[in-house]
Scaffold this active site. Structure first.
Site, PDB file in Angstrom:
ATOM      1  N   GLY A 305       0.795  -1.213   0.000  1.00 22.45           N
ATOM      2  CA  GLY A 305       0.000   0.000   0.000  1.00 22.45           C
ATOM      3  C   GLY A 305       0.833   1.271   0.000  1.00 22.45           C
ATOM      4  N   SER A 306       0.348   2.283   0.722  1.00 25.04           N
ATOM      5  CA  SER A 306       0.936   3.617   0.649  1.00 25.04           C
ATOM      6  C   SER A 306       2.301   3.729   1.292  1.00 25.04           C
ATOM      7  CB  SER A 306      -0.008   4.642   1.285  1.00 25.04           C
ATOM      8  OG  SER A 306      -1.194   4.758   0.511  1.00 25.04           O
ATOM      9  N   THR A 307       2.774   2.692   1.986  1.00 24.73           N
ATOM     10  CA  THR A 307       4.164   2.754   2.458  1.00 24.73           C
ATOM     11  C   THR A 307       5.115   2.877   1.273  1.00 24.73           C
ATOM     12  OG1 THR A 307       4.279   0.333   2.498  1.00 24.73           O
ATOM     13  CG2 THR A 307       3.713   1.430   4.564  1.00 24.73           C
TER      14      THR A 307
END
Length: 583
Positions: A305-307
């Site tokens: 995801g957004s990591t």
């Protein structure tokens, strides 16, 4: 001639006549020579009989050896020398000398079926002590008169041994063995691993130890029951226990399928703690479902995801495509290849680079990736080790997945964490490089000094880029989605990642894999903490929880409870000089 003289003459003649009849020779000494010859021949016969006897004995021994060589495996394979059965494994210790795994002495029950008088009676007696005994299987073993050795039960307790001895069953015996004992139970199960019934390493660092030559020595019969030099790990059992508690509580609180976490030293790459749940008790690994054997942190791949936006912005900064003072137009969604890229909570305006990170803008991140280009994007992730198999001591390491052919749409979706699956441990290792000055340090579960780390480290981004990333982590930790991970005095920065899971080939919005990548103290990071949680649910039961409310608090709890143990001093006040703080 007198009567007496005649008698003496006749007696003398009779004596010589007898000698002549016995030897068939004359009186001149030849008779004595024939007697010696007979004695020599008799001695030769005796030596010949002895040689024949020894030859027969050795022929029988050789024949038996050949017979054992051709015998069925179950007859002879378990009959091992006592020193092989008692072969030791080295103790496994944490970095402070606490025991994680050790050997204890035990005994195993065996039978010599050819000596068993009454198999029925023997099975009945054994069943009174071993209540879970396989009656049919045991009877089959004992009723085979051709078998000379059969294991009946491995690793008995002292009480069971004494009770079986009291039964007085002929043909039953005990062999001394070693049993592996894990004092911490499941606390560090995926790191330490476990052994099988024969004390052979099956996973984790137990298998690593075997792969370093112990298994080869054992196969050659060169091991003994003497104590071996302990193997010390980089793990801090205190931090490991804290992480284990936090992950366990999160699974219960969010009714999640699984969760995990890792704590890394940013300078040496040492793994100080790592947990994956569900887990197992290495003292009885068979009791856990197969689900518990999966190490999600190193052997499970997930879209993070957004990591991944952390890596995309670091790429843009390092390639010189953007600076912290630049802006990107995030007013309108991006339409490409039949897909529409839009923000989850869009601001519908031009965003600065720090705002793209703070608001986790898919549009802004995608445009930065587009500035860099597809091939350069692919090469940058490979440089960070996110698309190749990670190298470390643990045998359980999964290969990340990526598109066979990178297209523009691939680069855009991967920029915000969709399209590439990697392991959480790899993500944490790459995150270390973003905050430690730009050095990618391979992870290790063994102690490593700063000097040793410098020899294996690789400079993957510029130190100035790392400084900018620390600022972005700080902004997001103070104002953005990382607020729930803040711990007063320890200056935590980080980035959340909420990834929709794929079900039947489609992304679904009610099943998430959440992650939070944190570093502290962010002005000069000493440790990176990554927490993940699989399919967490909200406490209101209205769908999936987001990373900011599930994974981020997990990281905050770990830091709050372990920072002092790790030697990080808290700082209060704007300049960090305050010694006291009022709560």
């Amino acid at each position: 001639m007198t009567f007496l003289s005649r008698i003496m003459l006749l007696k003398s003649r009779a004596h010589f006549s007898t000698d002549v009849q016995r030897g068939g020779t004359t009186m001149n000494g030849v008779a004595f020579k024939g007697t010696g010859k007979r004695k020599t021949e008799m001695a030769r016969r005796r030596v010949g009989l002895m040689i024949a006897g020894f030859t027969a004995v050795y022929a029988v021994i050789g024949g038996r050896l050949v017979q054992y060589g051709y015998a069925q495996p179950e007859v002879t394979s378990s009959i091992l020398p006592a020193d092989r059965l008692m072969a030791s494994r080295p103790d496994i210790l944490d970095r402070n000398g606490e025991v994680l795994a050790t050997d204890i002495r035990t005994v195993s029950l065996f039978a010599e079926p050819h000596k068993i008088v009454d198999p029925d009676e023997a099975v009945e007696k054994l069943a009174t002590v071993l209540t879970d005994l396989d009656i049919k299987g045991t009877y089959k073993k004992l009723s085979n008169p051709q078998s000379h050795f059969q294991w009946l039960r491995r690793q008995l307790t002292p009480k069971q041994q004494s009770q079986i001895l009291a039964l007085g069953i002929p043909g039953i015996g005990f062999r001394p063995e070693k049993r592996r004992f894990y004092p911490g139970g499941s606390t560090a199960s995926h790191i330490v691993g476990y052994v099988n019934i024969d004390n052979h390493g099956m996973s984790g660092m137990e298998k690593y130890i075997d792969n370093q030559g112990l298994a080869d020595l054992r196969d050659l019969g060169m091991t003994s029951d003497g104590p071996l030099e302990p193997v010390k790990l980089s793990i801090d059992l205190r931090v490991q226990n804290i992480l284990h508690d936090v992950v366990s509580e999160a699974i219960t609180k969010f009714e999640a399928l699984g969760a995990g976490g890792v704590v890394l030293d940013t300078h040496t790459g040492e793994v100080l703690a790592m947990v994956s749940m569900p887990d197992f008790d290495p003292n009885n690994p068979a009791a856990s479902a197969q689900e518990g054997w999966l190490n999600r942190m190193s052997n499970g791949t997930f879209e993070m995801g957004s990591t991944f936006k952390s890596f995309t912005l670091a790429m843009g900064l390092d390639e010189g495509k953007v600076t912290l003072n630049d802006t990107v137009d995030a007013r309108y969604p991006i339409r490409i290849g039949g897909f529409t890229i839009q923000d989850f909570h869009g601001k519908h305006r031009v965003l600065t680079v720090p705002e793209i990170f703070q608001y986790s803008s898919n549009i802004g991140t995608a445009k930065i990736a587009d500035m860099v280009g597809t091939e350069a994007h692919k090469a940058f992730l490979a440089k960070l080790g996110l698309t190749t198999r990670m190298k470390t001591e643990l045998p359980e390491v999964a290969m990340p997945s990526q598109p066979r052919e990178w297209k523009k749409i691939s680069s855009i979706t991967i920029s915000f964490g969709h399209g590439v699956s990697t392991t959480p441990l790899q993500t944490a290792v790459a995150g270390v490089a973003l905050v430690n000055g730009g050095k990618l340090v391979p992870p290790t579960f063994l102690p490593r000094t700063q000097e040793e780390a410098d020899q294996v480290a690789t400079q993957v981004i510029q130190p100035s880029t790392s400084k900018d990333m620390r600022y972005l982590f700080l902004v997001n930790g103070v104002k953005g989605s990382g607020r729930n991970a803040r711990v007063d005095g320890f200056n935590v920065g980080g980035k959340t990642g909420t990834a929709d899971k794929v079900v039947n080939g489609r992304y679904v919005g009610d099943k998430n894999f959440n992650a939070f990548l944190a570093a502290f103290p962010i002005d000069n990071p000493r440790y990176v903490v990554l927490t993940v949680i699989d399919e967490p649910k909200t406490d209101k039961g209205n769908g999936a929880a987001l990373a900011g409310t599930s994974a981020a608090p997990m990281a905050g709890d770990v830091i709050r409870r372990s920072a002092a143990i790790l030697g990080v001093e808290p700082k209060f006040g704007e300049d960090g000089s305050a010694l006291l703080v009022s709560y």
